[in-house]
Scaffold this motif. Structure first.
Motif, short mmCIF file in Angstrom:
data_model
loop_
_atom_site.label_atom_id
_atom_site.label_comp_id
_atom_site.label_asym_id
_atom_site.label_seq_id
_atom_site.Cartn_x
_atom_site.Cartn_y
_atom_site.Cartn_z
N ILE A 1 -18.82 19.96 96.08
CA ILE A 1 -17.86 20.51 96.66
C ILE A 1 -16.63 19.79 96.07
O ILE A 1 -15.53 20.46 95.69
N ALA A 2 -16.66 18.57 95.88
CA ALA A 2 -15.55 17.69 95.38
C ALA A 2 -15.20 18.28 93.78
O ALA A 2 -13.88 18.44 93.59
N LEU A 3 -16.18 18.52 93.14
CA LEU A 3 -15.92 18.86 91.87
C LEU A 3 -15.77 20.33 91.71
O LEU A 3 -14.55 20.76 90.89
N ARG A 4 -15.95 21.22 92.75
CA ARG A 4 -15.24 22.67 93.05
C ARG A 4 -13.81 22.87 92.99
O ARG A 4 -13.06 23.69 92.54
N ILE A 5 -13.31 22.01 94.01
CA ILE A 5 -11.89 22.13 94.36
C ILE A 5 -11.07 21.00 94.07
O ILE A 5 -9.85 21.39 93.97
N SER A 6 -11.39 20.06 93.35
CA SER A 6 -10.36 18.70 92.80
C SER A 6 -9.64 19.08 91.72
O SER A 6 -10.41 19.75 90.57
N HIS A 7 -8.50 18.63 91.63
CA HIS A 7 -7.80 18.51 90.40
C HIS A 7 -8.18 17.32 89.47
O HIS A 7 -8.42 17.18 88.47
N ARG A 8 -8.47 16.21 90.41
CA ARG A 8 -8.62 14.83 90.15
C ARG A 8 -9.97 14.34 90.84
O ARG A 8 -9.63 14.73 92.04
N VAL A 9 -10.42 13.43 90.61
CA VAL A 9 -11.29 12.58 91.23
C VAL A 9 -11.22 10.96 90.95
O VAL A 9 -10.86 10.47 89.87
N TYR A 10 -11.50 10.22 92.11
CA TYR A 10 -11.58 8.89 91.80
C TYR A 10 -12.81 8.36 92.29
O TYR A 10 -13.30 8.99 93.18
N ILE A 11 -13.51 7.49 91.72
CA ILE A 11 -14.72 6.87 92.32
C ILE A 11 -14.51 5.43 92.73
O ILE A 11 -14.10 4.42 91.80
N MET A 12 -14.92 4.91 93.83
CA MET A 12 -14.90 3.69 94.29
C MET A 12 -16.18 2.84 94.18
O MET A 12 -17.29 3.45 94.42
N GLY A 13 -15.99 1.81 93.93
CA GLY A 13 -17.21 0.83 93.99
C GLY A 13 -16.88 -0.60 94.26
O GLY A 13 -15.75 -1.20 93.54
N HIS A 14 -17.64 -1.25 95.30
CA HIS A 14 -17.19 -2.68 95.67
C HIS A 14 -15.48 -2.56 95.95
O HIS A 14 -14.87 -3.73 95.64
N GLY A 15 -15.13 -1.96 96.85
CA GLY A 15 -13.74 -2.16 97.26
C GLY A 15 -12.46 -1.79 96.05
O GLY A 15 -11.41 -2.01 96.32
N ARG A 16 -13.28 -1.23 95.18
CA ARG A 16 -12.22 -0.87 93.81
C ARG A 16 -12.23 0.49 93.25
O ARG A 16 -13.15 1.05 93.47
N ILE A 17 -11.24 0.79 92.61
CA ILE A 17 -11.48 2.45 91.87
C ILE A 17 -11.91 1.71 90.61
O ILE A 17 -11.39 0.98 89.73
N VAL A 18 -13.35 2.47 90.29
CA VAL A 18 -13.89 2.26 88.96
C VAL A 18 -13.97 3.29 88.09
O VAL A 18 -14.24 3.25 86.95
N PHE A 19 -13.13 4.45 88.55
CA PHE A 19 -13.12 5.60 87.54
C PHE A 19 -12.24 6.75 88.16
O PHE A 19 -12.08 6.93 89.43
N GLU A 20 -11.32 7.01 87.30
CA GLU A 20 -10.31 8.05 87.55
C GLU A 20 -10.34 9.05 86.38
O GLU A 20 -10.38 8.93 85.30
N GLY A 21 -10.31 10.58 86.72
CA GLY A 21 -10.53 11.53 85.82
C GLY A 21 -10.53 12.90 86.43
O GLY A 21 -10.57 13.03 87.59
N THR A 22 -10.72 13.83 85.65
CA THR A 22 -11.17 15.25 85.94
C THR A 22 -12.30 15.48 86.09
O THR A 22 -13.33 15.01 85.95
N PRO A 23 -12.49 16.71 87.16
CA PRO A 23 -14.08 16.87 87.43
C PRO A 23 -14.67 17.12 85.99
O PRO A 23 -15.97 16.91 85.96
N ASP A 24 -14.25 17.76 85.11
CA ASP A 24 -14.90 17.80 83.73
C ASP A 24 -15.27 16.72 83.07
O ASP A 24 -16.17 16.42 82.59
N GLU A 25 -14.32 15.66 83.00
CA GLU A 25 -14.61 14.21 82.53
C GLU A 25 -15.77 13.66 83.29
O GLU A 25 -16.46 12.95 82.83
N LEU A 26 -15.73 13.78 84.75
CA LEU A 26 -16.88 13.18 85.34
C LEU A 26 -18.09 14.01 85.33
O LEU A 26 -19.26 13.05 85.11
#
Length: 231
Positions: free
Chosen positions: A193-218
């Motif tokens: 769902i997230a990849l279908r509708i999002s312009h960008r995605v963030y991924i969290m790990g251990h209370g921090r953002i560890v990735f930022e990018g487009t669905p295609d980049e993920l």
């Protein structure tokens, strides 16, 4: 529209958010992904004032960190919590009408819009909300927030525990909200769902953002998916 910088939050002595940075532009759909317990829900609660924040949270250029939740909501920031709060003794129609913040100025969304989008809600408009299914309660909670005419809506785990068909309907609702020009911050477990509708995605790990990018980049970054998303 929303800019978060160096956001920290605590539960007692537990340091949950450890310097979160993220931003959302007007009309943008952004998903916040990650495993359970990494701080995604705490992030939206801190933005909304339900958890005391430390750091900078600017909404439409105004600093909102430390403001009470009701004042943040009146600025145009909507929040759909994970636990699907409704008023079980009130009807579906009454629950929806409670979402209106300004009765003198009509917003983008009318009661009839909500009922047209969801025939299930329309059929139960005068039924106590407490008898709704989990999926119907999710739709009701989201629609009630829309009745307040937010410019940005934060939706926390909308598909948790729902049947696949209802998951698809909730995904379609979120896509419909985005097409209407409302910015969305989506906290979600289901990557599809997230990849279908999002312009960008963030991924969290251990209370921090560890990735930022487009669905295609993920999609192209198998190492990030394996380390931070896959079980």
């Amino acid at each position: 529209m929303l800019v978060v910088r160096d956001l920290h939050a605590y539960y007692g002595k537990s340091h949950i958010l450890q310097g979160v940075d993220l931003s959302i532009s007007a009309g943008e759909v952004v998903s916040l992904l990650g495993r359970n317990g990494v701080g995604r829900s705490t992030t939206v609660k801190a933005i909304m004032g339900e958890v005391p924040p430390q750091g900078t949270i600017r909404f439409k250029g105004q600093e909102i960190a430390g403001l009470p939740s009701h004042k943040i909501a009146r600025l145009g920031l909507g929040y759909v919590p994970e636990h699907r709060d409704i008023f079980p003794g009130l009807t579906v129609r009454q629950n929806l009408l409670l979402g209106i913040k300004n009765t003198r100025r009509p917003g983008k969304w009318r009661l009839q819009d909500m009922l047209d989008m969801f025939p299930n809600l329309a059929a139960r408009a005068d039924t106590p909300a407490g008898v709704l299914s989990g999926g119907e309660k999710q739709m009701l909670t989201t629609c009630r927030t829309l009745m307040g005419d937010p410019e940005l809506i934060m939706i926390d785990e909308p598909t948790e525990g729902l049947a696949p068909l209802i998951v698809q309907q909730v995904g379609d609702l979120i896509a419909h909200i985005a097409k209407a020009g409302v910015a969305i911050l989506l906290v979600e477990q289901k990557l599809s769902i997230a990849l279908r509708i999002s312009h960008r995605v963030y991924i969290m790990g251990h209370g921090r953002i560890v990735f930022e990018g487009t669905p295609d980049e993920l999609r192209a970054n198998e190492a990030v998916r394996k380390e931070w998303l896959e079980v």
